[in-house]
Design a protein around this motif. Structure first.
Motif, PDB file in Angstrom:
ATOM      1  N   VAL A  33     -30.936 -34.242 -35.301  1.00 46.77           N
ATOM      2  CA  VAL A  33     -31.928 -33.341 -34.707  1.00 46.77           C
ATOM      3  C   VAL A  33     -32.143 -32.138 -35.621  1.00 46.77           C
ATOM      4  CG1 VAL A  33     -32.363 -31.774 -32.769  1.00 46.77           C
ATOM      5  CG2 VAL A  33     -31.545 -34.084 -32.339  1.00 46.77           C
ATOM      6  N   ALA A  34     -31.075 -31.596 -36.180  1.00 42.34           N
ATOM      7  CA  ALA A  34     -31.193 -30.450 -37.082  1.00 42.34           C
ATOM      8  C   ALA A  34     -31.974 -30.822 -38.341  1.00 42.34           C
ATOM      9  CB  ALA A  34     -29.813 -29.934 -37.458  1.00 42.34           C
ATOM     10  N   ASN A  35     -31.739 -32.014 -38.883  1.00 47.47           N
ATOM     11  CA  ASN A  35     -32.502 -32.456 -40.055  1.00 47.47           C
ATOM     12  C   ASN A  35     -33.981 -32.612 -39.720  1.00 47.47           C
ATOM     13  OD1 ASN A  35     -30.336 -32.519 -41.801  1.00 47.47           O
ATOM     14  ND2 ASN A  35     -29.861 -34.657 -41.347  1.00 47.47           N
ATOM     15  N   TYR A  36     -34.286 -33.144 -38.543  1.00 45.32           N
ATOM     16  CA  TYR A  36     -35.681 -33.298 -38.127  1.00 45.32           C
ATOM     17  C   TYR A  36     -36.365 -31.940 -38.003  1.00 45.32           C
ATOM     18  CZ  TYR A  36     -39.687 -34.253 -35.149  1.00 45.32           C
ATOM     19  OH  TYR A  36     -40.962 -34.309 -34.632  1.00 45.32           O
ATOM     20  N   VAL A  37     -35.695 -30.985 -37.364  1.00 45.50           N
ATOM     21  CA  VAL A  37     -36.271 -29.647 -37.193  1.00 45.50           C
ATOM     22  C   VAL A  37     -36.473 -28.975 -38.546  1.00 45.50           C
ATOM     23  CG1 VAL A  37     -35.800 -27.341 -36.284  1.00 45.50           C
ATOM     24  CG2 VAL A  37     -35.391 -29.348 -34.867  1.00 45.50           C
ATOM     25  N   GLU A  38     -35.493 -29.100 -39.428  1.00 50.30           N
ATOM     26  CA  GLU A  38     -35.611 -28.487 -40.755  1.00 50.30           C
ATOM     27  C   GLU A  38     -36.761 -29.117 -41.541  1.00 50.30           C
ATOM     28  OE1 GLU A  38     -34.537 -25.628 -43.480  1.00 50.30           O
ATOM     29  OE2 GLU A  38     -33.749 -25.961 -41.469  1.00 50.30           O
ATOM     30  N   ARG A  39     -36.923 -30.439 -41.440  1.00 47.68           N
ATOM     31  CA  ARG A  39     -38.013 -31.119 -42.144  1.00 47.68           C
ATOM     32  C   ARG A  39     -39.364 -30.644 -41.620  1.00 47.68           C
ATOM     33  NH1 ARG A  39     -37.657 -36.320 -40.512  1.00 47.68           N
ATOM     34  NH2 ARG A  39     -35.538 -36.339 -41.296  1.00 47.68           N
ATOM     35  N   GLN A  40     -39.483 -30.463 -40.293  1.00 44.77           N
ATOM     36  CA  GLN A  40     -40.736 -29.990 -39.710  1.00 44.77           C
ATOM     37  C   GLN A  40     -41.059 -28.573 -40.176  1.00 44.77           C
ATOM     38  OE1 GLN A  40     -42.909 -31.784 -38.019  1.00 44.77           O
ATOM     39  NE2 GLN A  40     -41.559 -33.535 -38.235  1.00 44.77           N
ATOM     40  N   ARG A  41     -40.065 -27.724 -40.222  1.00 41.98           N
ATOM     41  CA  ARG A  41     -40.288 -26.347 -40.691  1.00 41.98           C
ATOM     42  C   ARG A  41     -40.707 -26.328 -42.149  1.00 41.98           C
ATOM     43  NH1 ARG A  41     -35.405 -22.722 -38.134  1.00 41.98           N
ATOM     44  NH2 ARG A  41     -36.068 -22.901 -35.983  1.00 41.98           N
ATOM     45  N   PHE A  42     -40.085 -27.178 -42.977  1.00 39.61           N
ATOM     46  CA  PHE A  42     -40.434 -27.228 -44.393  1.00 39.61           C
ATOM     47  C   PHE A  42     -41.866 -27.711 -44.573  1.00 39.61           C
ATOM     48  CE2 PHE A  42     -40.586 -29.473 -48.479  1.00 39.61           C
ATOM     49  CZ  PHE A  42     -40.312 -28.409 -49.322  1.00 39.61           C
ATOM     50  N   GLN A  43     -42.284 -28.717 -43.808  1.00 39.09           N
ATOM     51  CA  GLN A  43     -43.647 -29.219 -43.922  1.00 39.09           C
ATOM     52  C   GLN A  43     -44.645 -28.170 -43.476  1.00 39.09           C
ATOM     53  OE1 GLN A  43     -43.718 -32.848 -41.711  1.00 39.09           O
ATOM     54  NE2 GLN A  43     -42.740 -34.044 -43.325  1.00 39.09           N
ATOM     55  N   LYS A  44     -44.315 -27.414 -42.446  1.00 38.30           N
ATOM     56  CA  LYS A  44     -45.218 -26.373 -41.963  1.00 38.30           C
ATOM     57  C   LYS A  44     -45.387 -25.288 -43.023  1.00 38.30           C
ATOM     58  CE  LYS A  44     -44.826 -25.091 -37.700  1.00 38.30           C
ATOM     59  NZ  LYS A  44     -44.343 -24.453 -36.464  1.00 38.30           N
ATOM     60  N   SER A  46     -44.918 -25.626 -46.291  1.00 37.42           N
ATOM     61  CA  SER A  46     -45.616 -26.155 -47.464  1.00 37.42           C
ATOM     62  C   SER A  46     -47.117 -26.272 -47.202  1.00 37.42           C
ATOM     63  CB  SER A  46     -45.048 -27.501 -47.879  1.00 37.42           C
ATOM     64  OG  SER A  46     -45.295 -28.466 -46.894  1.00 37.42           O
ATOM     65  N   ARG A  47     -47.522 -26.528 -45.952  1.00 37.61           N
ATOM     66  CA  ARG A  47     -48.959 -26.570 -45.637  1.00 37.61           C
ATOM     67  C   ARG A  47     -49.577 -25.180 -45.725  1.00 37.61           C
ATOM     68  NH1 ARG A  47     -48.633 -28.857 -40.247  1.00 37.61           N
ATOM     69  NH2 ARG A  47     -46.960 -30.271 -40.678  1.00 37.61           N
ATOM     70  N   ILE A  48     -48.837 -24.169 -45.335  1.00 39.20           N
ATOM     71  CA  ILE A  48     -49.350 -22.803 -45.360  1.00 39.20           C
ATOM     72  C   ILE A  48     -49.531 -22.320 -46.794  1.00 39.20           C
ATOM     73  CG2 ILE A  48     -48.762 -20.404 -44.814  1.00 39.20           C
ATOM     74  CD1 ILE A  48     -47.405 -21.481 -42.282  1.00 39.20           C
ATOM     75  N   GLU A  49     -48.630 -22.725 -47.700  1.00 38.60           N
ATOM     76  CA  GLU A  49     -48.654 -22.215 -49.065  1.00 38.60           C
ATOM     77  C   GLU A  49     -49.682 -22.899 -49.955  1.00 38.60           C
ATOM     78  OE1 GLU A  49     -44.679 -22.574 -50.417  1.00 38.60           O
ATOM     79  OE2 GLU A  49     -43.990 -20.841 -49.290  1.00 38.60           O
ATOM     80  N   GLN A  50     -50.347 -23.955 -49.503  1.00 37.22           N
ATOM     81  CA  GLN A  50     -51.337 -24.628 -50.333  1.00 37.22           C
ATOM     82  C   GLN A  50     -52.594 -23.771 -50.446  1.00 37.22           C
ATOM     83  OE1 GLN A  50     -52.117 -28.450 -48.721  1.00 37.22           O
ATOM     84  NE2 GLN A  50     -50.252 -29.361 -49.527  1.00 37.22           N
ATOM     85  N   PRO A  51     -53.191 -23.733 -51.632  1.00 40.17           N
ATOM     86  CA  PRO A  51     -54.422 -22.960 -51.796  1.00 40.17           C
ATOM     87  C   PRO A  51     -55.593 -23.599 -51.042  1.00 40.17           C
ATOM     88  CG  PRO A  51     -53.887 -24.151 -53.801  1.00 40.17           C
ATOM     89  CD  PRO A  51     -52.735 -24.338 -52.869  1.00 40.17           C
ATOM     90  N   ALA A  52     -56.641 -22.818 -50.835  1.00 36.52           N
ATOM     91  CA  ALA A  52     -57.791 -23.275 -50.062  1.00 36.52           C
ATOM     92  C   ALA A  52     -58.499 -24.442 -50.740  1.00 36.52           C
ATOM     93  CB  ALA A  52     -58.769 -22.124 -49.852  1.00 36.52           C
ATOM     94  N   ASP A  53     -58.609 -24.408 -52.062  1.00 39.05           N
ATOM     95  CA  ASP A  53     -59.257 -25.502 -52.788  1.00 39.05           C
ATOM     96  C   ASP A  53     -58.179 -26.435 -53.350  1.00 39.05           C
ATOM     97  OD1 ASP A  53     -58.368 -23.577 -54.515  1.00 39.05           O
ATOM     98  OD2 ASP A  53     -59.950 -23.931 -55.983  1.00 39.05           O
ATOM     99  N   SER A  54     -57.488 -27.107 -52.477  1.00 37.29           N
ATOM    100  CA  SER A  54     -56.366 -27.946 -52.889  1.00 37.29           C
ATOM    101  C   SER A  54     -56.817 -29.215 -53.611  1.00 37.29           C
ATOM    102  CB  SER A  54     -55.509 -28.318 -51.683  1.00 37.29           C
ATOM    103  OG  SER A  54     -56.305 -29.038 -50.753  1.00 37.29           O
ATOM    104  N   ASN A  55     -58.122 -29.492 -53.660  1.00 34.96           N
ATOM    105  CA  ASN A  55     -58.609 -30.648 -54.386  1.00 34.96           C
ATOM    106  C   ASN A  55     -58.408 -30.482 -55.885  1.00 34.96           C
ATOM    107  OD1 ASN A  55     -59.443 -31.613 -51.951  1.00 34.96           O
ATOM    108  ND2 ASN A  55     -61.581 -31.065 -52.248  1.00 34.96           N
ATOM    109  N   LEU A  56     -58.336 -29.253 -56.354  1.00 34.03           N
ATOM    110  CA  LEU A  56     -58.192 -28.982 -57.775  1.00 34.03           C
ATOM    111  C   LEU A  56     -56.750 -28.888 -58.225  1.00 34.03           C
ATOM    112  CD1 LEU A  56     -60.954 -26.243 -58.062  1.00 34.03           C
ATOM    113  CD2 LEU A  56     -61.159 -28.682 -58.526  1.00 34.03           C
ATOM    114  N   THR A  57     -55.819 -28.878 -57.310  1.00 26.64           N
ATOM    115  CA  THR A  57     -54.418 -28.723 -57.658  1.00 26.64           C
ATOM    116  C   THR A  57     -53.685 -30.047 -57.504  1.00 26.64           C
ATOM    117  OG1 THR A  57     -53.832 -28.101 -55.425  1.00 26.64           O
ATOM    118  CG2 THR A  57     -54.399 -26.314 -56.938  1.00 26.64           C
TER     119      THR A  57
END
Length: 61
Positions: A33-44, A46-57
């Motif tokens: 359960v702790a690994n699942y929660v940590e994975r969800q937080r990491f994905q959240k 990483s989605r926030i840190e992506q630039p707006a024009d992520s097609n170019l990166t």
């Protein structure tokens, strides 16, 4: 006490099979359960840190 170093072996040697099995399975469940929660937080994050024009990166997986 079972989860400390050598506790499972001492518990099995003393004949506490049910208690040791329950404790080990419960700790494995909490770890998953702790690994699942940590994975969800990491994905959240990483989605926030992506630039707006992520097609170019280049996306890292």
């Amino acid at each position: 006490m079972i989860l400390f170093v050598g506790g499972a072996g001492i518990g099995l040697g003393a004949g506490f099979y049910g208690f040791v099995l329950f404790t080990v399975l419960t700790s494995m469940m909490f770890a998953r359960v702790a690994n699942y929660v940590e994975r969800q937080r990491f994905q959240k994050v990483s989605r926030i840190e992506q630039p707006a024009d992520s097609n170019l990166t280049v996306k890292k997986y």
